[in-house]
Scaffold this active site. Sequence first.
Site, short mmCIF file in Angstrom:
data_model
loop_
_atom_site.label_atom_id
_atom_site.label_comp_id
_atom_site.label_asym_id
_atom_site.label_seq_id
_atom_site.Cartn_x
_atom_site.Cartn_y
_atom_site.Cartn_z
N ASP A 99 0.54 -0.85 -0.31
CA ASP A 99 -0.15 0.01 -0.11
C ASP A 99 1.12 1.12 -0.50
O ASP A 99 2.05 1.25 0.60
CB ASP A 99 -1.18 -0.43 1.42
CG ASP A 99 -1.68 1.18 0.78
OD1 ASP A 99 -2.23 1.38 0.10
OD2 ASP A 99 -2.80 1.52 1.73
N ASP A 272 -7.92 -7.56 -0.31
CA ASP A 272 -7.06 -7.39 1.43
C ASP A 272 -8.08 -7.09 2.17
O ASP A 272 -9.21 -6.38 1.95
CB ASP A 272 -6.49 -6.96 1.28
CG ASP A 272 -6.47 -5.15 1.71
OD1 ASP A 272 -6.88 -4.66 0.67
OD2 ASP A 272 -6.06 -4.83 2.89
N CYS A 310 -13.66 -28.46 6.30
CA CYS A 310 -12.45 -27.88 6.12
C CYS A 310 -10.91 -28.57 5.92
O CYS A 310 -10.83 -29.11 6.53
CB CYS A 310 -11.77 -26.51 6.34
SG CYS A 310 -10.53 -25.92 6.47
N CYS A 312 -7.66 -27.62 6.69
CA CYS A 312 -6.31 -27.04 7.11
C CYS A 312 -6.41 -27.45 8.28
O CYS A 312 -6.39 -28.86 8.87
CB CYS A 312 -7.00 -25.48 7.33
SG CYS A 312 -7.86 -26.18 9.40
N CYS A 315 -8.34 -27.66 11.53
CA CYS A 315 -9.47 -28.10 11.26
C CYS A 315 -9.09 -30.03 11.44
O CYS A 315 -9.84 -30.30 11.30
CB CYS A 315 -10.06 -28.32 10.25
SG CYS A 315 -10.90 -26.32 10.12
N HIS A 341 -7.26 -21.00 10.06
CA HIS A 341 -7.88 -21.41 9.71
C HIS A 341 -9.10 -21.12 8.48
O HIS A 341 -9.20 -20.71 7.70
CB HIS A 341 -9.57 -22.40 10.52
CG HIS A 341 -10.34 -22.27 9.81
ND1 HIS A 341 -11.10 -23.46 9.33
CD2 HIS A 341 -11.86 -21.14 10.07
CE1 HIS A 341 -12.44 -23.41 8.83
NE2 HIS A 341 -12.61 -21.67 9.44
#
Length: 694
Positions: A99, A272, A310, A312, A315, A341
């Site tokens: 940015d 974002d 999920c 991940c 999880c 997660h």
Amino acid sequence: MTAAAAGRLHFTLEATAENSSARAARFTTQHHEVLTPTFMPVGTHAAVRSQRREDLLESGAQVLLANTYHLLLRPGLEIFEKFGGIHGFMNWPRAVLTDSGGYQIFSLPGSRTLCEDYAEFTSYTDSALIRLSPERSIEAQKIIGADIMMALDHCVPSTVEHAAARSAMQLTHRWAQRSLAARGDSPQALFGIVQGASYADLRIESAQTIAQMPFDGYAIGGLAVGESSTQREDCTASVTELLPAHSPRYLMGVGTTRDLLEAVHRGVDMFDCILPTSLAKQGVAFTSLGRRDLRRAAYRGMEGPIDPACRCYTCKTYSIAYLFHLQRVHETTGWQLLSLHNIHFYLRLMRTMREHILAGTWTNFYRAQRDVLDARDSYGKPARHVTKAMLRERKRKRGRYEVIVKEDVGYIRDTVSGEVMHPGSNSALEAQCLYVEQSRLLERLSLPPADTSPPGGSASPASSDLSGSSAEPLVVWDVGLGAAANAMAAILAVENLGPAMVRPLTLVSFENDLDSLKLALDHPGWFTHLRHPAPRALLRDNRWNSPTSPVGWLLLDGDFALRKFEAPPPDIIFFDPFSFKTDSALWTLQAFRELAKACEEKSTELFTYTYSTSVRAAMLAAGFHVAKGRATGPKGETTIGLSPRAASAAHGRELLGQEWLAKWTRSDAQVPFGSAEQDDSWRAAILAHPQFKA
Ligand SMILES: [Zn+2]
């Protein structure tokens, strides 16, 4: 399907959904190929909060967002020069977008000045004055080594007036041109930013103007600052229409998973947002079932992962109950695992959107997901809002009274006068010491009546209930039942007396407002003397008879001045109402005269917590003899009033003597409470009182 290459990013538009502006594309940065739509985890300070590099790589993150403003201040550009840019510094192999700092300059607290050439602001790290111009911002981003740089813009709140918004937009346009010039022939990509606050005409003008400039991509800035989601979606749709089709479009700072779905539908490619990590810190997870708020008590024992769909690390490894526990004990790991997660979920969602766009099934997916994404969970009541402690808190008030708790002991406070019953002492201990022990209650119940009433004489209605004994009952008046501390102290003591008890006990409680007892009964944990069937029975029936001892308890609620005539004359008076400032009618000379009259035939002792000169004067003037009572809690002394017969029995009470009388004559509190100035008959009565005749 169209495909075209544009500028440094070699942007390829792969597909646009039917009946939607949703699109799938790919472009190449210096470090990594980016497939869109995509989400960029926010690493403001060259770090995604609580996340390891490996976790981010595993999540599929293609671009990280870092912030020029913050990195300029810390660690400073020389560090990036030394480490070969941000990629070398944080060992990140994929793309980075920086940015420009515009948003931070104008949104963070602190002074700033703005002119055509630059914005100047005070560093929050060392208070140094820092000047950021479009050229300086590009130079910094070059040194940081961003794959994608952003042009410096002038951000204004969405609420500013049209003229101010227009002026900020025009400056942003001029700075955009200067940013492009400053970029020169650097291979780093540069995005322009569309501004215009909340004004549709300005947004259109800005989009048209910025779109004319040869940027590698186009961002929509100044949203997600308090506008409604509908306003944001309308604005997004009108702007994306005007942006070049063959360049990436980036909606800055947005948003929830639902916001992302809506923006993709309107033609945005890149996002974002700090929500995946900031909400994780609060215990909120984005899942395929909607939002889950781990502050809800219903998750306390729940098995299975937080999102069954999920894959991940969180999880695969942990149950929802464990994550709930980590959240509850404020364990940092909980925040980290939930952030992992959430980031994983965001990135997978973007990949799924891309697949549906490419497969031509976007519209169905979009419609199906609108109501699922970000739907709030409904698992039980939110623990944070209705804890047991808060339920107790809610029940802490009744009528004019409230419960206050100190060291697990409850006290009743009159919210009107502010007075607390038995302040500064444990009420059960004070009741035991001041009233039960000092009155020799148990001793008097163990002995035959000292007052010889005629046999078979006028038995009171109360004593007729006590069929277990033929002896005249001992009558105790409990003036000011309150939370029943004194009455229960007497009952509990007497119930332990057993066969030694030769006289029945008649306990008569007077109270004009039963809310204090009802309130205390709601909190037996703090008023442990109420863990007994008697108080509830008394409230229900106005009387209670002990099943084990000859004890009867009567409640006479209402005005003591009137109801006392219904009670049998007392042997003992527990005189424990609120003080004169709250219960003034009970402390006047007239009130004590009536009390003295009620016990003139008996050997009666009255016990009260006060040692006020006015109260003692009133009692003396009313005909009581007055003795010093025991110290209790913070009080060095209390007061005992004796009927003439009790005074002559002389149970070792320490009557006030000449010393007190001398003090009284010098006191400015001579006058009994509530006495009229013109009537000073009390003065003669006190001066002539037999207890002062030596
Ligand atoms: Zn997961």
